[in-house]
Design an enzyme around this catalytic site. Structure first.
Site, PDB file in Angstrom:
ATOM      1  N   CYS A 283      19.535  74.653 -10.725  1.00 37.36           N
ATOM      2  CA  CYS A 283      20.364  74.041  -9.686  1.00 37.36           C
ATOM      3  C   CYS A 283      20.738  72.605 -10.051  1.00 37.36           C
ATOM      4  O   CYS A 283      19.876  71.720 -10.084  1.00 37.36           O
ATOM      5  CB  CYS A 283      19.606  74.083  -8.365  1.00 37.36           C
ATOM      6  SG  CYS A 283      20.389  73.189  -7.032  1.00 37.36           S
TER       7      CYS A 283
ATOM      8  N   CYS B 287      20.074  69.962  -7.319  1.00 33.56           N
ATOM      9  CA  CYS B 287      18.624  69.760  -7.200  1.00 33.56           C
ATOM     10  C   CYS B 287      18.140  68.706  -8.188  1.00 33.56           C
ATOM     11  O   CYS B 287      17.284  67.883  -7.869  1.00 33.56           O
ATOM     12  CB  CYS B 287      17.870  71.063  -7.446  1.00 33.56           C
ATOM     13  SG  CYS B 287      18.269  72.377  -6.292  1.00 33.56           S
TER      14      CYS B 287
END
Length: 95
Positions: A31, A34
């Site tokens: 991600c 993230c």
């Protein structure tokens, strides 16, 4: 304090049912947003302004039971919601 990994569903249940406010970073290695937000949360966890807040993280691929339980959303007393990488908005939610 630093951001601490939650390593079991039981640990997760204990934390969300505790008396201390917590922030959980649901993340994944693949991600992109993230990877942007995780270091910001690390810095916030060290700030005296947020000393009363516990900072935790859950790898959604490693802890699938937790991920399913919350649908990758907050559980407990939700103070706000933040989607994507928006570091300035994190502090606003906590204050």
């Amino acid at each position: 304090m630093t951001v601490t990994a939650i390593n079991s569903f039981e640990e997760f249940q204990t934390l969300i049912n505790g008396s201390k406010p917590i922030v959980i970073d649901f993340w994944a290695t693949w991600c992109g947003p993230c990877r942007v937000i995780s270091p910001v949360l690390e810095e916030l966890s060290k700030s005296e302004n947020f000393a009363n807040i516990g900072f935790y993280k859950v790898d959604v691929d490693q802890q699938q039971q937790i991920s399913q339980e919350v649908g990758i959303r907050a559980n407990g007393n939700k103070l706000g919601e933040l989607v994507g990488a928006n570091p300035p908005a994190l502090q606003v939610i906590f204050l």
